[in-house]
Structures are given as structure tokens and as C-alpha cells.
Design a protein around this motif. Structure first.
Motif, PDB file in Angstrom:
ATOM      1  N   LEU A 107       0.950  -0.957   0.094  1.00  0.00           N
ATOM      2  CA  LEU A 107       0.313   0.207   0.547  1.00  0.00           C
ATOM      3  C   LEU A 107       0.782   1.197  -0.099  1.00  0.00           C
ATOM      4  O   LEU A 107       0.752   2.191  -1.008  1.00  0.00           O
ATOM      5  CB  LEU A 107      -0.742   0.329   1.180  1.00  0.00           C
ATOM      6  CG  LEU A 107      -2.536  -0.510   1.457  1.00  0.00           C
ATOM      7  CD1 LEU A 107      -3.295  -1.434   2.598  1.00  0.00           C
ATOM      8  CD2 LEU A 107      -3.278  -0.953   0.317  1.00  0.00           C
ATOM      9  N   LEU A 108       1.613   1.276   0.628  1.00  0.00           N
ATOM     10  CA  LEU A 108       2.621   2.253   0.818  1.00  0.00           C
ATOM     11  C   LEU A 108       3.577   2.351  -0.869  1.00  0.00           C
ATOM     12  O   LEU A 108       3.567   3.784  -1.111  1.00  0.00           O
ATOM     13  CB  LEU A 108       3.991   2.261   1.765  1.00  0.00           C
ATOM     14  CG  LEU A 108       3.365   2.794   3.308  1.00  0.00           C
ATOM     15  CD1 LEU A 108       4.541   2.204   3.724  1.00  0.00           C
ATOM     16  CD2 LEU A 108       3.085   3.401   3.476  1.00  0.00           C
ATOM     17  N   MET A 109       3.870   1.133  -1.070  1.00  0.00           N
ATOM     18  CA  MET A 109       4.392   1.689  -2.699  1.00  0.00           C
ATOM     19  C   MET A 109       3.382   2.241  -3.722  1.00  0.00           C
ATOM     20  O   MET A 109       4.027   3.198  -4.358  1.00  0.00           O
ATOM     21  CB  MET A 109       5.178   0.306  -3.013  1.00  0.00           C
ATOM     22  CG  MET A 109       6.100  -0.404  -2.398  1.00  0.00           C
ATOM     23  SD  MET A 109       7.746   0.252  -2.525  1.00  0.00           S
ATOM     24  CE  MET A 109       8.160  -0.173  -4.609  1.00  0.00           C
ATOM     25  N   ALA A 110       1.924   1.914  -3.784  1.00  0.00           N
ATOM     26  CA  ALA A 110       1.637   2.140  -4.061  1.00  0.00           C
ATOM     27  C   ALA A 110       0.948   3.393  -4.355  1.00  0.00           C
ATOM     28  O   ALA A 110      -0.063   4.089  -4.309  1.00  0.00           O
ATOM     29  CB  ALA A 110      -0.193   1.539  -4.444  1.00  0.00           C
ATOM     30  N   ASP A 111       1.305   4.281  -2.525  1.00  0.00           N
ATOM     31  CA  ASP A 111       0.987   5.956  -2.343  1.00  0.00           C
ATOM     32  C   ASP A 111      -0.385   5.244  -1.812  1.00  0.00           C
ATOM     33  O   ASP A 111      -0.480   6.611  -2.084  1.00  0.00           O
ATOM     34  CB  ASP A 111       1.664   7.114  -3.439  1.00  0.00           C
ATOM     35  CG  ASP A 111       3.459   7.037  -4.192  1.00  0.00           C
ATOM     36  OD1 ASP A 111       3.862   7.164  -2.897  1.00  0.00           O
ATOM     37  OD2 ASP A 111       3.562   7.077  -5.468  1.00  0.00           O
ATOM     38  N   ALA A 112      -0.735   5.413  -1.527  1.00  0.00           N
ATOM     39  CA  ALA A 112      -1.638   5.710  -0.693  1.00  0.00           C
ATOM     40  C   ALA A 112      -1.393   6.286   1.102  1.00  0.00           C
ATOM     41  O   ALA A 112      -2.607   6.777   1.614  1.00  0.00           O
ATOM     42  CB  ALA A 112      -2.366   4.020   0.293  1.00  0.00           C
ATOM     43  N   GLY A 113       0.009   6.558   1.233  1.00  0.00           N
ATOM     44  CA  GLY A 113       0.645   7.085   1.921  1.00  0.00           C
ATOM     45  C   GLY A 113       0.076   6.319   3.277  1.00  0.00           C
ATOM     46  O   GLY A 113      -0.789   5.958   3.698  1.00  0.00           O
ATOM     47  N   VAL A 114       1.130   7.256   4.218  1.00  0.00           N
ATOM     48  CA  VAL A 114       0.710   6.658   6.128  1.00  0.00           C
ATOM     49  C   VAL A 114      -0.458   6.756   6.455  1.00  0.00           C
ATOM     50  O   VAL A 114      -1.114   4.948   7.106  1.00  0.00           O
ATOM     51  CB  VAL A 114       1.559   7.450   6.543  1.00  0.00           C
ATOM     52  CG1 VAL A 114       1.417   6.498   8.319  1.00  0.00           C
ATOM     53  CG2 VAL A 114       3.057   6.975   6.155  1.00  0.00           C
ATOM     54  N   ASP A 115      -1.490   7.275   6.745  1.00  0.00           N
ATOM     55  CA  ASP A 115      -2.450   7.692   6.888  1.00  0.00           C
ATOM     56  C   ASP A 115      -4.084   6.763   6.583  1.00  0.00           C
ATOM     57  O   ASP A 115      -3.802   5.768   7.217  1.00  0.00           O
ATOM     58  CB  ASP A 115      -2.736   8.942   7.182  1.00  0.00           C
ATOM     59  CG  ASP A 115      -3.942   9.100   7.798  1.00  0.00           C
ATOM     60  OD1 ASP A 115      -5.152   8.771   7.740  1.00  0.00           O
ATOM     61  OD2 ASP A 115      -4.048  10.110   8.665  1.00  0.00           O
TER      62      ASP A 115
END
Length: 365
Positions: A107-115
Motif C-alpha cells: 500500500l505504501l509503494m502504491a502511494d496510499a500514504g501512511v494515514d
């Protein structure tokens, strides 16, 4: 969804013969030429308007409506890189901490963001525990439901006919596909029976006015421009001309700029104020065009432009071929501005209204 219609050839009507007779066939009647649309009216002191010149050959193919399944297939192909990184996690996986760790990384790699990533993981763990989910397929289905719930608030239809004219101010950084998007939106409005007027307010980038005029020719739409290069004056003239001519939609192109260029952001605020002087309550829509490849930088753009202009909607372009499709989840959590349209290619039909369920289906595979 978009509506497209094939142009039918003009065929002269031939009256039925009273009785068969061996008389020679008369030559077909000549088709009268199509008159060019009238030039728009200018306010005193402004420069001439660039009226569209109909091309000898059509510059843009007009096609039949693409079936919904065809659009979903193209969307899946466009988001295949993001989908591959997420869907592979659930193939024969055990429901343990390793799965959650891998999902967090994806998810972070997909740029969903930390939040948004933390929100989805916490909600997923609760659902797995409450529903006693034991297999990976059920966990993936639960994640699908959570993502749809997260993105659905961004889904909002674009309403036409609320004002006469409906004035749209369109912004975006250079390279986001802003001018091309305006051309596609103009065709979308026309397909729904709306007359359109374009304002070449992007006087900052070389050849931006010429590029918009090409789209004006393709859509047979008048483009208002000024040689003086004052975007506020161009915008004011466009609004006044749209009111005088009974135009349905006026779209104002503005100069692409980075949100860190504070003096240029101030100029955008001025353009918006001047549009309001041209018509009370305008602009009725203030849109930001975002390149889907920019990832978390897209979120920074949304924040900066929303703070300056109070955005009413977003258009996400160039989602095809990117592994960063998760940025919509970050936007939904941090700055939930409605996403009116998403784009996955260069063709007219590749810009479509955003539907959360379709997007998540393409994202998770």
C-alpha cells in the motif's frame, strides 16, 4: 458515462417513382456547404478572438459508446502494475503478521500514504477478528469492501445546467495534462448537448494558447485569447462573451505552476476574483488536474491548490502504466475533494467519471 455518436452521411432524398420507367437517373442534388459558427463578441479593449476553423478532415474520431465492461478492462490494464503488487499477496497466503506487513509495504509503494495505509490495516484486522475470516480470499474481499467505503465519498457526479453559463476554472501544474483534459471535457459537455466556450488563460507556458486552439478546432469550439497575455482579462472577456452568446459552459484554462511559486498562486487567486466580477457566484467549478504518476506529490498539490482556490473537484490523469494508483486513498483520508473524472490514456473515451467500485475492482484485480 460519455456518449459518442457516429456521424451519418448526408443522403439526398429521392421521391418514389409513380411507375417503373426506363428513364435515366438524375444526378444527386448538391449538398449546401456548412456555415462557420459566428465569432464571439468581445468586450471593449480586448484583442481579437480566435474563432474555430472547421478542418477539411475530422481531427478527432467519433466513436460509438464503449460498453461499461470495455472501460473496466482498460482501467484494469492501466492499473495493472499496482494491482499486481497487491493481488499477489493473497495467493495461497496465511492470515498472519507477515501478510499484514507485506500488505502495508504494498500500500505504501502504491502511494496510499501512511494515514490511509494505517487506517485500512487497522480496519482490516478488526474485520478479520470480528468475522473470524480464515482464508486469504475472504480477507481480500474484506479489503475490497473497506477500500470502496473509503473512496466512495470522492465519487460525485458532475452536474450540468445549474447556471447559464456554468463557469469552470481549471488549474494544474505543468505536465499534468491540463490542456488535453480541457479538450476532452469539452467533447464530454458537447455530447450532453452543451455549447462550450474556451478561454486561453494559460499565458505563462509557450504555445499553450496554440495547443488550446487546436482542441478548439477539433471540437468546433470558439477559443478566446489575447495577445497581451493577461490571464485575468482573458477570463473576464470569456465570461462576458459566454453570457452574451447564451453559452452553456465556459472553461477557463489557467497557467500551470508549482504550488511553491507563491507569486503565481497569487495570480491564480486574482483570476478567480476577476471571474467573480464577470459573473456573480462564478467560477461555479474550480478543478485541479493531477498527474496520477506523481504519487504523494499529488496530495501536496491538492492541499496547496485547495487552500488557495477552494477546489470543488479533481481530475486524475495518466493512471495507465503507474504503480501509484493508491494516491486516491491518501486524498480520501487527508483532503477528500471530489474526483469527477479519471483518465487512463490519450483517447477521448479514456477520460471517464470516477466510480469507486470500478476503481477498486481494477486496483485489487
Amino acid at each position: 458515462m460519455f456518449s459518442f455518436f457516429k456521424k451519418k452521411p448526408v443522403v439526398p432524398e429521392t421521391p418514389p417513382a409513380a411507375a417503373p420507367a426506363p428513364t435515366p437517373t438524375a444526378p444527386p442534388a448538391a449538398v449546401p456547404p456548412v456555415a462557420a459558427p459566428p465569432a464571439a463578441e468581445l468586450q471593449p479593449g480586448s484583442q481579437p478572438i480566435s474563432a474555430p476553423v472547421p478542418a477539411a478532415e475530422p481531427l478527432l474520431a467519433v466513436e460509438e459508446p464503449a460498453p461499461r465492461q470495455s472501460w473496466i478492462s482498460r482501467l484494469k490494464a492501466g492499473l495493472s502494475k499496482t494491482s499486481a503488487n497487491l493481488s499477489i499477496l493473497f495467493v495461497g497466503a496465511k492470515i498472519d503478521d507477515d501478510l499484514y506487513d507485506e500488505l502495508e509495504a504494498a500500500l505504501l509503494m502504491a502511494d496510499a500514504g501512511v494515514d490511509a495505509t494505517q487506517y485500512l490495516l487497522d480496519a482490516l484486522k478488526r474485520k478479520v477478528k470480528e468475522d473470524k475470516l480464515l482464508d486469504a480470499a475472504a480477507v481480500k474481499a474484506a479489503l475490497r469492501t473497506l477500500m470502496i467505503d473509503l473512496l466512495t465519498p470522492l465519487q460525485r457526479p458532475f452536474e450540468l445546467g445549474r447556471h447559464q453559463p456554468l463557469v469552470m476554472m481549471i488549474s494544474g501544474v505543468n505536465g499534468a495534462g491540463k490542456t488535453t483534459t480541457i479538450g476532452k471535457l469539452a467533447k464530454h459537455m458537447q455530447s450532453h448537448g452543451q455549447s462550450v466556450l474556451l478561454a486561453a488563460g494559460d499565458t505563462f507556458r509557450a504555445a499553450a494558447r496554440e495547443q488550446l486552439m487546436v482542441w478548439g478546432q477539433r471540437n468546433n469550439v470558439t477559443v478566446i485569447s489575447q495577445a497581451s497575455g493577461d490571464p485575468a482579462a482573458v477570463s473576464f472577456d470569456a465570461v462576458q462573451s459566454g453570457k452574451a452568446r447564451g453559452i452553456d459552459v465556459v472553461m477557463v484554462d489557467t497557467a500551470g505552476r508549482l504550488p511553491t511559486q507563491l507569486h503565481l498562486m497569487e495570480e491564480l487567486k486574482k483570476v478567480k476574483r476577476v471571474i467573480g466580477k464577470g459573473m456573480e457566484g462564478a467560477p461555479h467549478e474550480t478543478l485541479l488536474v493531477i498527474d496520477g504518476n506523481t504519487g504523494q506529490n499529488a496530495l501536496a498539490q491538492v492541499k496547496a491548490f485547495d487552500d488557495a482556490l477552494q477546489l470543488t473537484g479533481l481530475v486524475i490523469t495518466k493512471l495507465d502504466g503507474t504503480a501509484k494508483g493508491g494516491v486516491l486513498a491518501a486524498i480520501a483520508r487527508v483532503r477528500p475533494v471530489p474526483v469527477y473524472f479519471i483518465g487512463i490514456g490519450e483517447k477521448i473515451e479514456d477520460l471517464q467519471p470516477f466510480v469507486a467500485a470500478d476503481f477498486v475492482e481494477a486496483l485489487l484485480g
